[in-house]
Design an enzyme around this catalytic site. Structure first.
Site, short mmCIF file in Angstrom:
data_model
loop_
_atom_site.label_atom_id
_atom_site.label_comp_id
_atom_site.label_asym_id
_atom_site.label_seq_id
_atom_site.Cartn_x
_atom_site.Cartn_y
_atom_site.Cartn_z
N LYS A 65 -3.25 7.93 -2.75
CA LYS A 65 -2.50 7.54 -1.88
C LYS A 65 -1.39 6.42 -2.15
CE LYS A 65 -6.91 5.71 -0.22
NZ LYS A 65 -7.38 4.49 0.59
N ASP A 101 -6.37 1.94 6.80
CA ASP A 101 -7.39 0.58 6.33
C ASP A 101 -7.10 -0.77 7.25
OD1 ASP A 101 -8.04 2.99 4.91
OD2 ASP A 101 -7.12 2.01 2.91
#
Ligand code: ATR
Length: 278
Positions: A65, A101
């Site tokens: 990420k 997220d």
């Protein structure tokens, strides 16, 4: 046919193909979504050749990420703050990145506990890793007046508190139970309670009866923390919805239709979790 992927290392446990495969079928879209294992040393080459291989974009998971954040063009304020990207797509030939997220965490609570953030005075967050950072961002965005951040390693909580400013107060693990007094919300972002990990053992009698308890762990779906909260008569939201909701924006970018998180999708993913649990 549009093609998307989830890339990570390892990647065999990812349930994203199940989620996106369900939506492709349900919406009648000709498309594919595949799992791709890429070692850290090979990620840059992978990301910079996506268009050549005909991908519309994809999801990025551990441990890529942060590398994805550095390689993509990022306008999304969430991804910029977290310095992490979990969704990639192309826009006018440019590889763009965002982080879904925070949106996934908030949408799950909005769906399962409407009104939960209307008057958020005190939230208690357990854990200070990457997931915690996303949740702190979301809680601040929703106007939480005070967030007590508790972590086994106090220094990590202190670093996050410095990053987010005075609303976030770092506390040591042994202060967790007193922190629960007067809290509207308790969020577990640690791996405690996950299958194969020790349970999260906390005396919830300190929480007000009106408090909401949520866990980002979703294997098992009802963690020991959520089971204890339920026994105390507290409202609970499990972590599966965060996984499902964080997938929505990527699907919409790659395949051009906004999918929904339905009971049917939940049941499908839950059956997979239960099959794995044996
Ligand atoms: P993620 O990115 O998923 O949040 P992480 O960065 O590895 O993952 O963070 C895991 C979190 O679980 C941390 O807050 C960790 O506490 P430390 O910072 O002290 O390591 C917490 N955690 C993991 N195992 C734990 C345990 N046995 N007891 C208490 N906290 C634990």
């Amino acid at each position: 046919m549009k093609r998307a992927f989830v890339v990570g290392y390892p990647i065999s446990h990812s349930r994203s193909p199940l989620i996106h495969g369900f939506w492709l079928k349900e919406l009648g879209i000709q498309g594919s979504y595949e799992r791709i294992a890429v070692e850290p040393a090979a990620f840059q080459a992978f990301a910079t050749t996506l268009a050549d291989r005909g991908f519309a974009g994809g999801n990025v998971t551990v441990p890529h990420k942060e590398a994805a954040f550095r390689l993509a063009s990022v306008d999304d304020p969430v991804a910029r703050d977290l310095e992490a990207v979990n969704t990639l797509w192309f826009e006018d030939g440019v590889l763009k990145g965002m982080n879904t997220d925070v949106a996934g965490f908030l949408a799950n609570l909005d769906q399962e506990a409407p009104g939960w953030s209307d008057n958020l005075r005190r939230a208690v967050v357990l854990g200070a890793g990457g997931a915690s950072r996303a949740i702190l961002y979301g809680l601040i965005q929703r106007g939480a007046a005070e967030i007590l951040l508790i972590n086994r390693t106090l220094e990590r909580a202190e670093a996050l508190a410095r990053h987010f400013g005075s609303k976030v107060k770092a506390l040591a693990w042994d202060q967790a139970e007193t922190a629960l007094e007067g809290a509207d919300l308790l969020v577990n972002t640690t791996s405690l309670g996950m299958k194969g990990q020790p349970p999260l053992d906390l005396d919830l009698s300190h929480l007000p009866k009106s408090a909401l308890v949520t866990d980002i762990v979703y294997v098992p779906l009802e963690t020991p923390l959520l089971a204890a909260a339920r026994r105390f008569g507290l409202a609970t939201v499990d972590g599966l919805g965060m996984l499902l909701h964080q997938a929505v924006p990527g699907f919409e970018r790659w395949f051009g239709a906004r999918p929904e998180v339905t009971p049917q999708l939940r049941a499908l993913v839950l059956a997979d979790i239960e099959a794995q649990a044996g």
